[in-house]
Write a protein that holds these residues in place. Structure first.
Motif, PDB file in Angstrom:
ATOM      1  N   ARG A 110      41.504  30.306  43.895  1.00 32.41           N
ATOM      2  CA  ARG A 110      42.425  29.480  42.666  1.00 32.41           C
ATOM      3  C   ARG A 110      43.259  29.093  42.523  1.00 32.41           C
ATOM      4  N   ALA A 111      44.699  29.780  42.737  1.00 28.24           N
ATOM      5  CA  ALA A 111      45.443  28.877  42.746  1.00 28.24           C
ATOM      6  C   ALA A 111      45.662  27.802  43.741  1.00 28.24           C
ATOM      7  N   GLY A 112      44.716  28.481  44.995  1.00 26.00           N
ATOM      8  CA  GLY A 112      44.723  27.026  45.570  1.00 26.00           C
ATOM      9  C   GLY A 112      44.130  25.379  44.971  1.00 26.00           C
ATOM     10  N   GLY A 113      43.349  25.791  44.154  1.00 24.46           N
ATOM     11  CA  GLY A 113      42.743  24.523  43.362  1.00 24.46           C
ATOM     12  C   GLY A 113      41.630  24.613  43.410  1.00 24.46           C
ATOM     13  N   ALA A 114      40.817  25.272  43.722  1.00 24.18           N
ATOM     14  CA  ALA A 114      39.533  25.683  43.924  1.00 24.18           C
ATOM     15  C   ALA A 114      38.733  25.737  42.142  1.00 24.18           C
ATOM     16  N   LEU A 115      37.856  25.417  42.414  1.00 24.43           N
ATOM     17  CA  LEU A 115      36.972  25.803  40.934  1.00 24.43           C
ATOM     18  C   LEU A 115      37.086  26.990  41.527  1.00 24.43           C
ATOM     19  N   THR A 116      36.321  27.994  40.907  1.00 22.89           N
ATOM     20  CA  THR A 116      35.729  29.650  41.231  1.00 22.89           C
ATOM     21  C   THR A 116      35.268  30.013  40.519  1.00 22.89           C
ATOM     22  N   ALA A 117      33.923  31.175  40.656  1.00 18.60           N
ATOM     23  CA  ALA A 117      32.734  31.711  39.827  1.00 18.60           C
ATOM     24  C   ALA A 117      32.640  32.854  40.589  1.00 18.60           C
ATOM     25  N   ALA A 118      32.864  34.516  39.863  1.00 20.50           N
ATOM     26  CA  ALA A 118      32.761  35.497  40.389  1.00 20.50           C
ATOM     27  C   ALA A 118      31.024  35.634  40.086  1.00 20.50           C
ATOM     28  N   LEU A 119      30.302  36.161  41.373  1.00 21.06           N
ATOM     29  CA  LEU A 119      28.900  36.568  40.794  1.00 21.06           C
ATOM     30  C   LEU A 119      28.698  38.201  41.482  1.00 21.06           C
ATOM     31  N   VAL A 120      28.951  39.206  39.869  1.00 16.65           N
ATOM     32  CA  VAL A 120      29.077  40.176  40.397  1.00 16.65           C
ATOM     33  C   VAL A 120      28.477  40.834  39.470  1.00 16.65           C
ATOM     34  N   ASN A 121      28.290  42.649  39.257  1.00 15.30           N
ATOM     35  CA  ASN A 121      27.517  43.196  38.755  1.00 15.30           C
ATOM     36  C   ASN A 121      27.845  44.055  38.020  1.00 15.30           C
ATOM     37  N   THR A 122      29.661  44.141  37.431  1.00  8.87           N
ATOM     38  CA  THR A 122      30.183  44.497  36.527  1.00  8.87           C
ATOM     39  C   THR A 122      31.128  43.523  36.093  1.00  8.87           C
ATOM     40  N   VAL A 123      30.927  43.318  34.926  1.00  7.23           N
ATOM     41  CA  VAL A 123      31.823  42.946  33.672  1.00  7.23           C
ATOM     42  C   VAL A 123      32.249  43.233  32.653  1.00  7.23           C
ATOM     43  N   PRO A 124      33.098  43.656  32.198  1.00  7.61           N
ATOM     44  CA  PRO A 124      34.187  42.924  32.991  1.00  7.61           C
ATOM     45  C   PRO A 124      35.260  43.906  34.264  1.00  7.61           C
ATOM     46  N   SER A 125      35.345  43.245  34.809  1.00  9.26           N
ATOM     47  CA  SER A 125      36.240  43.663  36.607  1.00  9.26           C
ATOM     48  C   SER A 125      36.870  42.727  37.665  1.00  9.26           C
ATOM     49  N   PRO A 126      38.027  43.465  37.895  1.00  9.12           N
ATOM     50  CA  PRO A 126      39.255  42.753  38.541  1.00  9.12           C
ATOM     51  C   PRO A 126      38.869  41.441  39.039  1.00  9.12           C
ATOM     52  N   LEU A 127      38.452  41.176  39.298  1.00 10.81           N
ATOM     53  CA  LEU A 127      36.805  40.127  40.186  1.00 10.81           C
ATOM     54  C   LEU A 127      36.835  39.201  39.306  1.00 10.81           C
ATOM     55  N   ALA A 128      35.851  39.676  38.297  1.00 11.31           N
ATOM     56  CA  ALA A 128      35.662  38.596  37.349  1.00 11.31           C
ATOM     57  C   ALA A 128      36.394  37.875  36.487  1.00 11.31           C
ATOM     58  N   ASP A 129      37.847  38.496  36.434  1.00 11.95           N
ATOM     59  CA  ASP A 129      39.198  38.130  35.783  1.00 11.95           C
ATOM     60  C   ASP A 129      39.858  37.352  36.303  1.00 11.95           C
ATOM     61  N   SER A 130      39.679  37.100  37.341  1.00 13.12           N
ATOM     62  CA  SER A 130      40.046  36.009  38.560  1.00 13.12           C
ATOM     63  C   SER A 130      39.791  34.542  38.681  1.00 13.12           C
ATOM     64  N   CYS A 131      38.478  34.684  38.018  1.00 15.19           N
ATOM     65  CA  CYS A 131      38.078  33.407  38.481  1.00 15.19           C
ATOM     66  C   CYS A 131      37.968  32.403  37.293  1.00 15.19           C
ATOM     67  N   ALA A 132      37.764  31.304  37.099  1.00 18.73           N
ATOM     68  CA  ALA A 132      37.766  30.687  36.072  1.00 18.73           C
ATOM     69  C   ALA A 132      36.146  31.115  35.888  1.00 18.73           C
ATOM     70  N   TYR A 133      35.595  31.218  36.398  1.00 14.54           N
ATOM     71  CA  TYR A 133      33.874  31.489  35.844  1.00 14.54           C
ATOM     72  C   TYR A 133      33.464  33.089  36.334  1.00 14.54           C
ATOM     73  N   THR A 134      32.134  33.496  35.933  1.00  9.95           N
ATOM     74  CA  THR A 134      31.518  34.928  35.694  1.00  9.95           C
ATOM     75  C   THR A 134      29.991  34.478  35.650  1.00  9.95           C
TER      76      THR A 134
END
Length: 339
Positions: A110-134
């Motif tokens: 994300r810091a490098g300019g990518a559009l990020t999305a997390a596919l997760v089974n736990t929301v909220p989570s550190p990964l979900a918080d780190s991506c633009a979309y969950t």
């Protein structure tokens, strides 16, 4: 009933639950990815989640025509290297969303300019918080150590994203029908392999294209649940060395879908049978290999995905047959937190 068996039986309902909310939860994310118009997609994952990402690699390349690469999480978590990703989309896949290296790589992307999305089974989570979309894969609580319904739902979430992104009507239709098809797949019986596979020291799982991701997941489950050495190969690589190990006590399980790769997988299996009669394939095109029953879902991608469901049922039986507990694999934990 083991937790693994129980959660395998929950797969059709979990998929239906996820798809019921897709127009509200996944379609808007797909619209954002379409507007961003990436030149490349990267995936960030480990374990079964990485095999889900592997499946989505093929789906993205086949449906969207975009190249897909797997990003090594250690680039961020160990080496701390910045990445130039201004024209990339990144999909981070995780059941728990808690593994430090996956989170670190998602943040770096994300810091490098990518559009990020997390596919997760736990929301909220550190990964979900780190991506633009969950994308909440909505598999529900998964208690067995070996991932089953979270693997399938991660792929279904990704396929739904792709279907909306590309406005692919045949894929949308196949996904809408998938819960019913997975009910049929869950009822398939592959237990006739039990004695042969249980007595083996090693085996190969084969696939090509999307089924290569299924073969990789199947091999992992043999190791996790049944303490059985298994290696996954593309059928195209089988004759480049791996076939040398095959003998009468070395089973081969080939995952073939109703797609353009089916004939090539059948051809390879037919060539291996003279070395080993214990060759199994999910196709009715081989006269000599032992046929594994399968469900034709009406779409090559969902055909491939449906193959993992009867295998999960089989490998749970295999674990018990070998005197093990598939819910408590040796030395493994449900959440693996890797630096």
């Amino acid at each position: 009933m083991t937790l693994m068996r129980q959660e395998t039986e929950e797969i059709p309902a979990a998929v239906a639950r996820l798809l019921s909310s897709a127009p509200e939860t996944i379609a808007p994310v797909a619209a954002a990815f379409r507007a961003f118009d990436p030149h490349v997609v990267v995936t960030i994952a480990r374990g079964s989640s990485d095999h889900a990402a592997y499946f989505l690699k093929y789906a993205i390349e086949l449906v969207l025509g975009l190249p897909v690469a797997s990003q090594g999480p250690s680039i961020a978590s160990i080496f701390g290297a910045p990445m130039k990703m201004g024209h990339a989309a990144a999909l981070a896949v995780s059941q728990s969303g808690a593994s430090a290296d996956i989170v670190a790589m998602a943040k770096t992307a994300r810091a490098g300019g990518a559009l990020t999305a997390a596919l997760v089974n736990t929301v909220p989570s550190p990964l979900a918080d780190s991506c633009a979309y969950t994308l909440d894969i909505a598999a529900g609580e998964e208690q067995a150590v070996a991932a089953t319904k979270s693997y399938v739902n991660s792929i279904v979430a990704g396929l739904s994203l792709i279907a909306y992104w590309a406005n692919d009507k045949p894929l949308k239709t196949a996904l809408a029908n998938l819960p019913e098809q997975l009910e049929k797949a869950e009822a398939l019986d592959w237990s006739f392999m039990l004695e042969t596979v249980s007595n083996a020291q090693s085996l190969y799982t084969l696939g090509r294209g999307p089924t290569m991701a299924i073969a990789a997941e199947a091999a992992l489950k043999c190791k996790e649940t049944s303490v059985l050495h298994a290696e996954a190969y593309s059928s195209a690589e089988m004759l480049h060395g791996p076939v040398s190990l095959v003998n009468r006590d070395f089973p081969v399980i080939a995952f073939a879908a109703r797609d353009a790769a089916e004939d090539s997988i059948v051809e390879i299996i037919n060539g291996v049978i003279p070395k080993n009669p214990h060759c199994y394939i999910s196709s009715d095109k081989s006269a000599d290999a032992i046929q594994l029953p399968f469900i034709a879902t009406g779409h090559p991608l969902t055909d491939a995905l449906a193959l993992i469901v009867p295998f999960y049922r089989f490998v749970e039986q295999l674990s018990l047959h070998r005197g093990l507990d598939p819910d408590k694999p040796a030395a493994l934990k449900k959440v693996t937190v890797t630096r």
